[in-house]
Structure formats: structure tokens, C-alpha cells
Design an enzyme around this catalytic site. Structure first.
Site, PDB file in Angstrom:
ATOM      1  N   TYR A 134       0.813  -1.218   0.000  1.00  0.00           N
ATOM      2  CA  TYR A 134       0.000   0.000   0.000  1.00  0.00           C
ATOM      3  C   TYR A 134       0.848   1.270   0.000  1.00  0.00           C
ATOM      4  CZ  TYR A 134      -4.624  -2.064   0.508  1.00  0.00           C
ATOM      5  OH  TYR A 134      -5.807  -2.718   0.273  1.00  0.00           O
ATOM      6  N   LYS A 209       2.899 -14.656   3.272  1.00  0.00           N
ATOM      7  CA  LYS A 209       3.185 -15.480   2.093  1.00  0.00           C
ATOM      8  C   LYS A 209       4.707 -15.561   2.015  1.00  0.00           C
ATOM      9  CE  LYS A 209       1.864 -17.614  -1.701  1.00  0.00           C
ATOM     10  NZ  LYS A 209       1.057 -18.827  -1.759  1.00  0.00           N
ATOM     11  N   ASP A 241      -3.057 -18.168   1.626  1.00  0.00           N
ATOM     12  CA  ASP A 241      -3.959 -19.019   0.837  1.00  0.00           C
ATOM     13  C   ASP A 241      -4.614 -20.077   1.728  1.00  0.00           C
ATOM     14  OD1 ASP A 241      -1.337 -19.965   1.052  1.00  0.00           O
ATOM     15  OD2 ASP A 241      -1.179 -20.675  -1.016  1.00  0.00           O
ATOM     16  N   ASP A 265      -6.810  -6.724   3.851  1.00  0.00           N
ATOM     17  CA  ASP A 265      -7.919  -6.148   3.087  1.00  0.00           C
ATOM     18  C   ASP A 265      -8.775  -7.263   2.496  1.00  0.00           C
ATOM     19  OD1 ASP A 265      -9.483  -4.232   1.633  1.00  0.00           O
ATOM     20  OD2 ASP A 265      -8.351  -4.794  -0.159  1.00  0.00           O
ATOM     21  N   ASP A 269     -12.884  -8.931   3.730  1.00  0.00           N
ATOM     22  CA  ASP A 269     -14.110  -9.039   2.927  1.00  0.00           C
ATOM     23  C   ASP A 269     -14.634 -10.473   3.017  1.00  0.00           C
ATOM     24  OD1 ASP A 269     -14.083  -6.335   1.994  1.00  0.00           O
ATOM     25  OD2 ASP A 269     -14.834  -6.973   0.027  1.00  0.00           O
TER      26      ASP A 269
HETATM   27  C1  IPM Z   1     -10.904  -0.974   2.694  1.00  0.00           C
HETATM   28  C2  IPM Z   1     -10.806  -0.539   1.258  1.00  0.00           C
HETATM   29  C3  IPM Z   1      -9.561   0.306   1.054  1.00  0.00           C
HETATM   30  C4  IPM Z   1      -8.355  -0.591   1.345  1.00  0.00           C
HETATM   31  C5  IPM Z   1      -9.429   0.959  -0.323  1.00  0.00           C
HETATM   32  C6  IPM Z   1     -10.679   1.643  -0.768  1.00  0.00           C
HETATM   33  C7  IPM Z   1      -8.263   1.904  -0.368  1.00  0.00           C
HETATM   34  O1  IPM Z   1     -10.866  -1.619   0.394  1.00  0.00           O
HETATM   35  O2  IPM Z   1     -10.922  -0.109   3.582  1.00  0.00           O
HETATM   36  O3  IPM Z   1     -11.023  -2.182   2.925  1.00  0.00           O
HETATM   37  O4  IPM Z   1      -7.887  -1.310   0.464  1.00  0.00           O
HETATM   38  O5  IPM Z   1      -7.879  -0.557   2.488  1.00  0.00           O
HETATM   39 MN    MN Z   2     -11.357  -3.492   1.411  1.00  0.00          MN
END
Ligand code: IPM
Ligand code: MN
Ligand code: NAD
Length: 375
Positions: A134, A209, A241, A265, A269
């Protein structure tokens, strides 16, 4: 008096932030916490109107606050990255919010993406938030010889990279650098091990990784071993993974996970899917000594923006995480309980989990529960 900046942002950001503010209003009144809010109109509309992403004055203003509450950023009318990197990442880096705390808790009454009743999913991701891939260092180069000087500036250190590329046989090449420092790893690891202690977990799972990205995650692993010894808590290494696999097959095995930025990140999700969907997932960008920023894990969801379809729970739980981080843990716990009560009762369900409750009606239900339980 707490001073909180509010950045509703783009898409569903303003809709879910509105509900979080209503809940905060009630909770803070009941608990006699006085909060002064200042709303800042940052995001796509502001950028398209003025050409500005965020000004130095605004950043300075944010520096005078106790915390920032953010909705979401990103808009299909604006090139990807302009708002996300220009505002979100800039603030995370500027305020050195090196911990991205993302609890993945499955509440009663919420359908996980995984089958099986009575699942006890309760894991906490501690995502490093200032380094890894990042850092924004990279370039695109063409055939022939080119040179780039890339600079990474952080509060505590600076690194200059002189990179020469002699490209033969193809027209275009793009590269982007991942960075781990012992300093950056150590501080987020300390936070993760402290959290494990507080949550009575005897082990921290480190995600990396290191079998491929041997340099950056080799250094990361060295710091994990030292942190584990420092804190007297066990650690285990898992490749990212395999973590993805185990999160689906047996998520109950994880308690506290510490991850480099990019993997954190992606896995959160996936974690959100386990806890019912992105609409349920809160997060805090935390600098324990500075200005922290709280936001749901989800983005601006342009596909459902403006329709009252967004689930505000992630934003509301992010506001609770803010109160908790600012030292008002009782008040935070009351908000979390109100959310749990409403979800368990099952009368109010937003469309993301197959219901018909609108964003504001979900906010109403949580506000009403909060009022009822505190009088
Ligand atoms: C999150 C988002 C951000 C990240 C993006 C929008 C920069 O996906 O907060 O999870 O990757 O951290
Ligand atoms: Mn995200
Ligand atoms: P997203 O999180 O916005 O949406 C992914 C999917 O989840 C969509 O189908 C959306 O409708 C659904 N969803 C998200 N939040 C929801 C909620 N509260 N209730 C119900 N459904 C919800 O991710 P995306 O579509 O990949 O990105 C959209 C924009 O948001 C992009 O510009 C992206 O860069 C940005 N983004 C911003 C942040 C942030 O501000 N922290 C985080 C992720 C993505």
C-alpha cells in the site's frame, strides 16, 4: 467534550453515516458524553465541483479532532484511486493509523455465508495499515533505460529508492513495491498480542506469504517470533492461501489474526461474508496515541446508493468501536447490545439478508432498542 469529524463521503456513505450519527446521539445523551460533530463534505461531489481532493487545511483541521467517522469513498465518475488513495489512504498514513482493527463476529439471527446452525465465529483481524504493497511506490516504464527515484516518508522514518530499469523486448512494464520495516511490524504486532491477552486468547495467528515473498515476510516473521516472546503468548504462521481455506472450512479455529496490509484487506471481505455480509462489518483505523478513524469495511456500493437498501449496521458498529477506543466502553457495549437484540429478534432485516427493512428503519429499530434498555 469529544470532537469528532464526520466524512459521510460517497454512495451509501451518507446514508449509513446518518444512522450511525442518530445512534451516537442517543447513546451519548444517555451516558452524558458530550460530542461535538463537524461534517466535512469530502468525496466525489466535492472533487468534481472544485477539482480538490483534500486540502492541507482540512487535514490540519482533522488533526485537532479526537476521532474521525467516515462513511465510504469512491465513485464511478472518478478514476479509481483518486479518492481512495487521495483521501482514505492519505489520512491513514498522515495520522499514522497503523492498526486496522476489523472484528469478524457472527451475531445470533444473522445468516453466515457458511451453512450450519449455532456457529461461533469470533475472530479479530489486526491489519497493518501503513506499509506492505500500500506504500504507493511504483512506476510504469517503457522499452530502454529509465530511472525512478521513489520516496517513502513516514512520521518515524524515510526511505529513498533509486530504481533503474533496462527493459528489453516488451513495450511496457509496471512495478509496485511492497515494504515491511521492523519498526512497522513491531508496533502492529505488539497491538495484536495485547489484544490476544485482553481477549484471553493464548495464540496469535500471523498471516503471510513467506514462501514466495521471502524478503518482506521473512522480516515480518522475525518480528512475530520476537513479539511472541516479548508478550509470552504463542504464535503460529499460516500462509494467506491456507487461511482463506480454513476461514471457510473451520473459521471457529481463529481468534486473533495479524496480517500485512493487502492480505488483511482481502481476508476481511471474506470475513464479512462469514458474518452475514459487508453491511455488518465495522473497522477502526487506530493510532493509539493520535487521531483514529472509524469506518465500515464496505465501500460506497454505487449499485445500491440512494435507494435506502444499505445495511447501516457496519457503520453503527464502527461508531461503537470509536466510543470504545475513546474510553467509553460501557456506551459502546450498549450500542453493540442494541444491535444484537434487534438482529436476534429478527423483525428487522435489510435487503442484503433477504428482508425489506430500509436503511433508516433499521436505524430506527436500533435507536428504539437503545432508548428502551437505558431507561
Ligand atoms: C478498505 C478498502 C480500502 C483498502 C481501499 C478503498 C483503499 O478496500 O478499507 O477495505 O484497500 O484498504
Ligand atoms: Mn477493502
Ligand atoms: P463495496 O463494498 O462498495 O460493494 C461490494 C458489494 O457489497 C456490492 O454489491 C454492494 O452493494 C454490497 N454492499 C456493500 N456495503 C453494503 C451495505 N452496507 N449494505 C448492503 N450491501 C452492501 O465494494 P466495491 O463495489 O468493490 O467498491 C465500490 C466503491 O467503493 C469503489 O470506488 C471502491 O474503491 C470503494 N471502496 C471504498 C472503501 C472505503 O471507503 N473504505 C472500501 C471498499 C471499496
Amino acid at each position: 467534550m469529544l470532537r469528532v469529524a464526520v466524512i459521510p463521503g460517497d454512495g451509501i456513505g451518507p446514508e449509513v453515516t446518518k444512522e450511525a450519527l442518530r445512534v451516537l446521539d442517543v447513546a451519548s445523551r444517555e451516558d452524558s458524553i458530550s460530542i461535538e460533530f463537524e461534517e466535512l463534505p469530502l468525496g466525489a461531489a466535492h472533487h468534481l465541483k472544485t477539482g480538490e481532493v483534500i486540502s492541507d487545511e482540512t487535514i490540519e483541521r482533522l488533526g485537532e479532532k479526537d476521532a474521525v467517522l467516515l462513511g465510504a469513498l469512491g465513485d464511478p465518475r472518478v478514476k479509481p484511486g483518486v479518492l481512495e488513495k487521495g483521501i482514505l489512504l492519505r489520512l491513514r498514513f498522515h495520522f499514522d493509523q497503523y492498526v486496522n482493527l476489523r472484528p469478524v463476529l457472527l451475531y445470533d439471527g444473522i445468516p453466515s455465508a457458511l451453512s450450519g446452525d449455532g456457529r461461533r465465529i469470533a475472530m479479530r483481524f489486526v491489519r497493518e495499515n501503513t506499509e506492505d504493497f500500500y506504500v504507493g511506490l511504483g512506476a510504469r516504464v517503457g522499452k530502454g533505460i529509465s530511472k525512478s527515484e521513489l520516496v517513502l516518508k513516514r512520521k518515524a522514518y524515510e526511505a529513498k529508492f533509486d530504481i533503474g530499469v533496462d527493459l528489453k523486448d516488451v513495450e511496457d512494464l509496471a512495478y509496485q513495491i511492497g515494504v515491511v520495516t521492523s519498526y512497522g511490524a513491531r508496533r502492529v504486532l505488539d497491538y495484536a498480542f495485547e489484544l490476544a491477552k485482553a481477549k484471553h486468547s493464548d495464540i496469535v495467528t500471523s498471516v503471510d506469504k513467506a514462501n514466495v515473498l521471502t524478503e518482506i515476510y521473512g522480516l515480518w516473521r522475525e518480528e512475530v517470533v520476537k513479539a511472541s516472546e516479548r508478550h509470552g503468548i504463542m504464535s503460529e504462521f499460516q500462509y494467506v492461501d491456507a487461511v482463506a481455506l480454513h476461514m471457510v472450512r473451520n473459521p471457529e479455529r481463529f481468534k486473533v489474526l495479524v496480517t500485512p496490509n493487502l492480505f488483511g484487506d482481502i481476508l476481511t471481505d471474506l470475513g464479512a461474508a462469514l458474518q452475514g455480509g459487508l453491511g455488518f462489518a465495522p473497522s477502526g483505523n487506530i493510532n493509539p496515541e493520535g487521531v483514529s478513524m472509524f469506518e465500515p469495511v464496505h465501500g460506497s456500493a454505487p449499485d445500491i446508493a440512494g435507494l435506502g437498501l444499505a445495511n447501516p449496521v457496519g457503520a453503527i458498529l464502527s461508531a461503537a468501536l470509536m466510543l470504545d477506543t475513546l474510553g467509553h466502553s460501557d456506551s459502546a457495549a450498549r450500542i453493540e447490545k442494541a444491535v444484537q437484540d434487534v438482529l436476534r429478534a429478527g423483525k428487522h432485516k435489510t435487503p442484503d439478508i433477504g428482508g425489506t427493512t430500509s436503511t433508516s428503519n433499521m436505524g430506527d429499530a436500533i435507536v428504539e432498542n437503545l432508548k428502551k434498555t437505558s431507561c
